[in-house]
Design a protein around this motif. Structure first.
Motif, PDB file in Angstrom:
ATOM      1  N   SER A 104       0.689  -1.404  -0.124  1.00 26.66           N
ATOM      2  CA  SER A 104      -0.050  -0.002   0.036  1.00 26.66           C
ATOM      3  C   SER A 104       0.805   1.223   0.142  1.00 26.66           C
ATOM      4  CB  SER A 104      -0.869   0.017   1.294  1.00 26.66           C
ATOM      5  OG  SER A 104      -0.021   0.075   2.318  1.00 26.66           O
ATOM      6  N   GLY A 105       0.203   2.453  -0.202  1.00 28.43           N
ATOM      7  CA  GLY A 105       1.007   3.415   0.023  1.00 28.43           C
ATOM      8  C   GLY A 105       1.456   3.835   1.325  1.00 28.43           C
ATOM      9  N   LEU A 106       0.872   3.654   2.297  1.00 29.67           N
ATOM     10  CA  LEU A 106       1.398   3.774   3.594  1.00 29.67           C
ATOM     11  C   LEU A 106       2.576   2.842   3.978  1.00 29.67           C
ATOM     12  CD1 LEU A 106      -1.589   3.894   5.872  1.00 29.67           C
ATOM     13  CD2 LEU A 106      -0.176   5.681   5.372  1.00 29.67           C
ATOM     14  N   GLY A 107       2.390   1.649   3.404  1.00 24.89           N
ATOM     15  CA  GLY A 107       3.594   0.468   3.602  1.00 24.89           C
ATOM     16  C   GLY A 107       4.942   1.092   2.818  1.00 24.89           C
ATOM     17  N   PHE A 108       4.545   1.653   1.643  1.00 21.81           N
ATOM     18  CA  PHE A 108       5.852   2.335   1.040  1.00 21.81           C
ATOM     19  C   PHE A 108       6.381   3.441   1.537  1.00 21.81           C
ATOM     20  CE2 PHE A 108       7.475   5.497  -2.309  1.00 21.81           C
ATOM     21  CZ  PHE A 108       8.686   4.647  -2.737  1.00 21.81           C
ATOM     22  N   THR A 109       5.495   4.256   2.335  1.00 24.07           N
ATOM     23  CA  THR A 109       6.143   5.355   2.894  1.00 24.07           C
ATOM     24  C   THR A 109       6.617   4.984   4.309  1.00 24.07           C
ATOM     25  OG1 THR A 109       3.914   6.671   2.312  1.00 24.07           O
ATOM     26  CG2 THR A 109       5.387   7.394   4.264  1.00 24.07           C
ATOM     27  N   ALA A 110       6.284   4.058   4.808  1.00 28.22           N
ATOM     28  CA  ALA A 110       7.034   3.411   6.060  1.00 28.22           C
ATOM     29  C   ALA A 110       8.384   3.125   5.707  1.00 28.22           C
ATOM     30  CB  ALA A 110       6.237   2.303   6.661  1.00 28.22           C
ATOM     31  N   PHE A 111       8.517   2.334   4.402  1.00 26.26           N
ATOM     32  CA  PHE A 111       9.715   1.707   3.808  1.00 26.26           C
ATOM     33  C   PHE A 111      10.701   2.952   3.716  1.00 26.26           C
ATOM     34  CE2 PHE A 111      12.478   0.671   0.286  1.00 26.26           C
ATOM     35  CZ  PHE A 111      13.034  -0.349   0.961  1.00 26.26           C
ATOM     36  N   VAL A 112      10.295   3.998   3.187  1.00 24.55           N
ATOM     37  CA  VAL A 112      11.148   4.998   2.671  1.00 24.55           C
ATOM     38  C   VAL A 112      11.653   5.698   3.936  1.00 24.55           C
ATOM     39  CG1 VAL A 112      11.257   7.600   1.885  1.00 24.55           C
ATOM     40  CG2 VAL A 112       9.965   5.568   0.572  1.00 24.55           C
ATOM     41  N   LEU A 113      10.778   5.808   4.763  1.00 25.22           N
ATOM     42  CA  LEU A 113      11.207   6.141   6.372  1.00 25.22           C
ATOM     43  C   LEU A 113      12.227   5.221   6.694  1.00 25.22           C
ATOM     44  CD1 LEU A 113      11.145   8.288   8.564  1.00 25.22           C
ATOM     45  CD2 LEU A 113       9.273   6.856   9.706  1.00 25.22           C
ATOM     46  N   THR A 114      12.192   4.015   6.820  1.00 29.53           N
ATOM     47  CA  THR A 114      13.357   2.900   7.304  1.00 29.53           C
ATOM     48  C   THR A 114      14.425   2.953   6.511  1.00 29.53           C
ATOM     49  OG1 THR A 114      11.602   1.562   8.028  1.00 29.53           O
ATOM     50  CG2 THR A 114      13.768   0.658   7.867  1.00 29.53           C
ATOM     51  N   ALA A 115      14.311   3.446   5.279  1.00 34.77           N
ATOM     52  CA  ALA A 115      15.432   3.330   4.433  1.00 34.77           C
ATOM     53  C   ALA A 115      16.598   4.562   4.575  1.00 34.77           C
ATOM     54  CB  ALA A 115      15.007   3.192   2.864  1.00 34.77           C
ATOM     55  N   GLY A 123      -3.260   3.694  10.424  1.00 37.98           N
ATOM     56  CA  GLY A 123      -1.789   3.547   9.939  1.00 37.98           C
ATOM     57  C   GLY A 123      -1.200   4.997   9.296  1.00 37.98           C
ATOM     58  N   LEU A 124      -1.828   5.769   9.018  1.00 37.53           N
ATOM     59  CA  LEU A 124      -1.422   7.161   8.535  1.00 37.53           C
ATOM     60  C   LEU A 124      -1.069   7.950  10.034  1.00 37.53           C
ATOM     61  CD1 LEU A 124      -1.217   9.377   6.292  1.00 37.53           C
ATOM     62  CD2 LEU A 124      -3.570   9.950   6.955  1.00 37.53           C
ATOM     63  N   ILE A 125      -1.701   7.781  11.034  1.00 39.51           N
ATOM     64  CA  ILE A 125      -1.571   8.311  12.154  1.00 39.51           C
ATOM     65  C   ILE A 125      -0.130   7.902  12.696  1.00 39.51           C
ATOM     66  CG2 ILE A 125      -2.105   8.584  14.646  1.00 39.51           C
ATOM     67  CD1 ILE A 125      -4.969   8.660  13.528  1.00 39.51           C
ATOM     68  N   ARG A 126       0.137   6.366  12.688  1.00 48.28           N
ATOM     69  CA  ARG A 126       1.342   5.951  13.327  1.00 48.28           C
ATOM     70  C   ARG A 126       2.365   6.102  12.396  1.00 48.28           C
ATOM     71  NH1 ARG A 126      -0.031  -0.383  15.363  1.00 48.28           N
ATOM     72  NH2 ARG A 126      -2.088   0.138  16.532  1.00 48.28           N
ATOM     73  N   VAL A 127       2.240   6.379  11.144  1.00 50.18           N
ATOM     74  CA  VAL A 127       3.648   6.726  10.174  1.00 50.18           C
ATOM     75  C   VAL A 127       3.846   8.086  10.600  1.00 50.18           C
ATOM     76  CG1 VAL A 127       4.197   7.363   7.729  1.00 50.18           C
ATOM     77  CG2 VAL A 127       3.070   5.004   8.452  1.00 50.18           C
ATOM     78  N   ALA A 128       2.981   8.959  10.891  1.00 52.66           N
ATOM     79  CA  ALA A 128       3.142  10.403  11.189  1.00 52.66           C
ATOM     80  C   ALA A 128       3.861  10.638  12.388  1.00 52.66           C
ATOM     81  CB  ALA A 128       1.752  11.339  10.987  1.00 52.66           C
ATOM     82  N   LEU A 129       3.314   9.763  13.505  1.00 55.02           N
ATOM     83  CA  LEU A 129       3.987   9.665  14.638  1.00 55.02           C
ATOM     84  C   LEU A 129       5.671   9.016  14.679  1.00 55.02           C
ATOM     85  CD1 LEU A 129       1.456   8.238  17.113  1.00 55.02           C
ATOM     86  CD2 LEU A 129       2.233  10.717  17.075  1.00 55.02           C
ATOM     87  N   ALA A 130       5.823   8.166  13.736  1.00 53.71           N
ATOM     88  CA  ALA A 130       7.063   7.618  13.514  1.00 53.71           C
ATOM     89  C   ALA A 130       7.963   8.803  13.070  1.00 53.71           C
ATOM     90  CB  ALA A 130       6.873   6.605  12.446  1.00 53.71           C
ATOM     91  N   CYS A 131       7.286   9.381  12.065  1.00 52.82           N
ATOM     92  CA  CYS A 131       8.119  10.552  11.608  1.00 52.82           C
ATOM     93  C   CYS A 131       8.518  11.545  12.482  1.00 52.82           C
ATOM     94  CB  CYS A 131       7.428  11.483  10.412  1.00 52.82           C
ATOM     95  SG  CYS A 131       7.121  10.562   9.099  1.00 52.82           S
ATOM     96  N   GLY A 132       7.617  11.816  13.571  1.00 52.82           N
ATOM     97  CA  GLY A 132       7.806  12.896  14.437  1.00 52.82           C
ATOM     98  C   GLY A 132       9.040  12.195  15.537  1.00 52.82           C
ATOM     99  N   TYR A 133       8.851  10.827  15.897  1.00 50.63           N
ATOM    100  CA  TYR A 133       9.941  10.100  16.681  1.00 50.63           C
ATOM    101  C   TYR A 133      11.278  10.567  15.905  1.00 50.63           C
ATOM    102  CZ  TYR A 133      12.791   6.892  19.069  1.00 50.63           C
ATOM    103  OH  TYR A 133      13.950   6.452  19.813  1.00 50.63           O
ATOM    104  N   VAL A 134      11.331  10.096  14.744  1.00 49.05           N
ATOM    105  CA  VAL A 134      12.781  10.220  13.865  1.00 49.05           C
ATOM    106  C   VAL A 134      13.166  11.705  14.191  1.00 49.05           C
ATOM    107  CG1 VAL A 134      13.832  10.107  11.525  1.00 49.05           C
ATOM    108  CG2 VAL A 134      12.153   8.232  12.527  1.00 49.05           C
ATOM    109  N   ALA A 135      12.369  12.675  13.901  1.00 50.85           N
ATOM    110  CA  ALA A 135      12.803  14.141  13.761  1.00 50.85           C
ATOM    111  C   ALA A 135      13.269  14.146  15.428  1.00 50.85           C
ATOM    112  CB  ALA A 135      11.621  15.126  13.797  1.00 50.85           C
ATOM    113  N   VAL A 136      12.635  13.705  16.291  1.00 50.32           N
ATOM    114  CA  VAL A 136      13.184  14.032  17.791  1.00 50.32           C
ATOM    115  C   VAL A 136      14.537  13.326  17.838  1.00 50.32           C
ATOM    116  CG1 VAL A 136      13.000  13.606  20.256  1.00 50.32           C
ATOM    117  CG2 VAL A 136      11.071  14.218  18.889  1.00 50.32           C
ATOM    118  N   GLN A 137      14.525  12.015  17.352  1.00 54.33           N
ATOM    119  CA  GLN A 137      15.769  11.364  17.518  1.00 54.33           C
ATOM    120  C   GLN A 137      16.988  11.760  16.676  1.00 54.33           C
ATOM    121  OE1 GLN A 137      18.510   8.304  18.550  1.00 54.33           O
ATOM    122  NE2 GLN A 137      16.405   8.433  19.186  1.00 54.33           N
ATOM    123  N   LEU A 138      16.867  12.647  15.806  1.00 52.96           N
ATOM    124  CA  LEU A 138      17.946  13.268  15.080  1.00 52.96           C
ATOM    125  C   LEU A 138      18.357  14.648  15.850  1.00 52.96           C
ATOM    126  CD1 LEU A 138      16.393  13.026  11.317  1.00 52.96           C
ATOM    127  CD2 LEU A 138      18.579  12.016  12.357  1.00 52.96           C
TER     128      LEU A 138
END
Length: 288
Positions: free
Chosen positions: A76-87, A176-191
């Motif tokens: 799905s589009g969300l799955g691809f977005t999550a993969f891009v974040l991981t990559a 799923g969209l909310i979770r991906v958005a939260l994951a992006c927020g966590y990565v921003a904090v982590q950086l």
């Protein structure tokens, strides 16, 4: 009471009449200046192009063999977005943040313009704060661009299906969209620790590549040490140990433990590095 110094009126706080600290190196002006730089455009361009390259790789390289990662990314589009974040988490985003913050002050020193900025006069801590704020805004802009292009391309190509988790279960599109958005927020904090370290190195050297390279090197060494299991619990003190804790958001049942520890660790490192950067820059002898 004000007193005269030559033809200028000096206020009680020592400033000249008409001078306002808030008018020096305004955020809008510095942001526009940085956006005109080729370095900034290349960073933003690279972040925007990466999702399209990954999408092309999936399509061109599809030989039917599949795999759990490929299946999740193309489900799905969300799955691809999550993969891009991981990559992009382990290296690309680290390099982008290191470039933005590591180049903030050291580039001015290397060009010989730092002395003239301070003589404008721009107070040192204000200059450092404005530079860091602009770098942070550009970093968030770059990450937002990366995720927006990934989501748009993913939804267009793979549709609005549910998010496929690592366990093979699914999460509906809205959740799923909310979770991906939260994951992006966590990565921003982590950086944030990367930003703090790059800023510290930026005020410690006149060579931008040294500040950027030093930050990336620390991140790589930390990731390597994190793979050495004999270090045991000591790995928890490495700044990159919890860098991928956001993966818990992409599971059916969310565990906040590692993400809480990771956010606290990153912010603690970021605070320490930023304070050291402020102290270092405040005392630094500016000769160029």
């Amino acid at each position: 009471m004000a007193r005269r110094a030559g033809n200028l009126r000096v206020q009680r706080d020592g400033s000249v009449e008409g001078y306002r600290i808030g008018r020096t190196l305004r955020l809008r002006v510095e942001l526009a200046r940085q956006l005109r730089r080729r370095r900034t455009r290349l960073i933003l361009g690279a972040l925007a192009v990466l999702p399209l390259l990954l999408l092309l790789a999936f399509e061109v390289g599809d030989d039917g063999s599949g795999g759990s990662t490929a299946d999740a990314a193309t489900s799905s589009g969300l799955g691809f977005t999550a993969f891009v974040l991981t990559a992009s988490t382990g290296f690309l985003l680290v390099v982008a943040v290191a470039l933005l913050f590591g180049d903030a002050v050291s580039s001015e020193a290397s060009w010989g313009s730092l002395r003239y900025l301070l003589a404008a006069p721009v107070p040192r801590l204000r200059l450092l704060r404005q530079k860091a704020a602009v770098a942070a805004l550009l970093g968030l802009l770059g990450m937002g661009l990366l995720m927006s292009v990934a989501l748009g391309a993913g939804l267009f190509w793979y549709g609005t299906g549910d998010l496929l988790t690592g366990t093979g279960e699914t999460v509906d599109f809205v959740a799923g969209l909310i979770r991906v958005a939260l994951a992006c927020g966590y990565v921003a904090v982590q950086l944030s620790w990367v930003a703090g370290l790059a800023l510290l190195l930026s005020v410690s050297t006149d060579a931008p590549l040294g500040a950027v390279g030093g930050t990336v090197a620390v991140s790589i060494v930390s990731q390597i040490l994190d793979q050495i299991e004999v270090l045991g619990q000591l790995r928890g003190y490495l700044p990159t140990h919890f860098s991928r804790a956001y993966a818990d958001l992409l599971n059916p049942d969310i565990d906040w433990t590692d993400m809480t520890r990771g956010a606290f660790s990153a912010l603690a490192y970021a605070t320490a590095f930023t304070v050291l950067a402020g102290l270092r820059f405040h005392r630094k002898d500016i000769t160029s």
